[in-house]
Design a protein around this motif. Structure first.
Motif, PDB file in Angstrom:
ATOM      1  N   ASP A 166     -10.004 -38.852 117.818  1.00 21.63           N
ATOM      2  CA  ASP A 166     -10.836 -37.667 116.930  1.00 21.63           C
ATOM      3  C   ASP A 166     -11.132 -37.985 115.613  1.00 21.63           C
ATOM      4  N   PRO A 167     -10.036 -38.689 114.867  1.00 14.56           N
ATOM      5  CA  PRO A 167     -10.246 -39.161 113.389  1.00 14.56           C
ATOM      6  C   PRO A 167     -11.469 -40.409 113.506  1.00 14.56           C
ATOM      7  N   LEU A 168     -11.391 -41.046 114.336  1.00 12.80           N
ATOM      8  CA  LEU A 168     -12.678 -42.073 114.473  1.00 12.80           C
ATOM      9  C   LEU A 168     -13.841 -41.706 114.461  1.00 12.80           C
ATOM     10  N   ILE A 169     -13.730 -40.633 115.473  1.00 16.37           N
ATOM     11  CA  ILE A 169     -15.510 -40.090 115.631  1.00 16.37           C
ATOM     12  C   ILE A 169     -15.488 -39.269 114.215  1.00 16.37           C
ATOM     13  N   ASN A 170     -14.744 -38.347 113.710  1.00 14.53           N
ATOM     14  CA  ASN A 170     -15.128 -37.762 112.582  1.00 14.53           C
ATOM     15  C   ASN A 170     -15.501 -38.771 111.367  1.00 14.53           C
ATOM     16  N   PHE A 171     -14.946 -39.726 111.274  1.00 17.00           N
ATOM     17  CA  PHE A 171     -15.197 -40.909 110.247  1.00 17.00           C
ATOM     18  C   PHE A 171     -16.399 -41.558 110.505  1.00 17.00           C
TER      19      PHE A 171
END
Length: 261
Positions: A101-106
């Protein structure tokens, strides 16, 4: 329903579908005729129509349309092909969700146009590079929509399935997947719009053909008529493809209750 009723229904639907565009064109023509804007800065609807016919019959407009549509379809198809399993992994496995999730939002916050120099370095300036930019745009928009949709599926269905003795695979294949179909179709429509919006950026990569390339070439010569034509073509193609997806969606999820009429 009689044939006459069907014709009346089609006529009514077509009228209300075309009426907003007729108002837009009329407002465009009135604005130009009013003299509030320099005529050199705002081509008339008629001049754009003439340019369309000239490029269609004597130029390469049809080739540009085909090339741009082909790139969008390839980028969209690849984006959805990867986004669907990733969305299920995120929605089904909590550890995967916490990691991904953090990677996608980045990455979804990065505009595709900012990646063009890196795309050129790693993928060159061919069709692969253009499709890669469209894939990037379609993938991240589709993942977000599908994941958010899957989180709205009521856990009651899963609990009921477990109570009836269903295995994880049966719950996934017979509960989660069917209930995720509407969200997949919504994600497809959103990704389609994002892909068309990213088209011009993708065709910055040394494109010789395509609507984005046509717009860029016209901007170098301040050819506003061609720029307007390219923008309108992109909008019309995106609208037609979205209407097609909407009709397909209505047939595939006819079983789903609608909250509004």
């Amino acid at each position: 329903m009689t044939k006459g009723s069907k014709r009346n229904l089609w006529a009514h639907t077509a009228f209300w579908a075309l009426f907003p565009f007729a108002c837009l064109i009329a407002g465009w023509a009135l604005l130009r005729a009013s003299g509030l804007i320099n005529p050199g800065l705002l081509p008339s609807p008629l001049s754009v129509l003439v340019e369309f016919w000239t490029r269609l019959t004597q130029g390469n407009l049809l080739i540009n349309i085909v090339m741009s549509t082909q790139r969008v379809v390839f980028g969209l198809a690849l984006g959805m092909l990867v986004a669907i399993p990733v969305s299920f992994l995120i929605g089904w496995y909590r550890p995967v969700r916490h990691f991904v999730d953090p990677l996608i939002n980045f990455f979804r916050a990065l505009p595709p146009i900012a990646l063009i120099p890196l795309v050129i370095v790693y993928l060159g300036i061919g069709e692969v590079a253009k499709v890669a930019i469209l894939f990037y745009a379609a993938f991240f928009s589709a993942v977000i929509v599908m994941y958010e949709g899957m989180t709205q599926i009521s856990p009651v269905y899963i609990r009921v399935a477990r109570t009836l003795g269903a295995t994880d695979f049966e719950i996934f294949s017979k509960v989660m997947m069917p209930m995720s179909v509407p969200h997949m179709l919504t994600a497809l429509r959103v990704a389609l719009g994002v892909a068309w919006a990213t088209l011009v950026a993708s065709e910055l990569v040394a494109a010789q053909e395509g609507l984005g390339a046509m717009i860029q070439d016209a901007s170098a010569f301040f050819d506003l008529t061609t720029i307007y034509l390219g923008i309108i073509c992109i909008g019309v193609l995106a609208l037609l493809m979205d209407l097609l997806l909407r009709k397909v969606s209505e047939k595939l999820v006819r079983w789903q209750e609608k909250g509004t009429e």
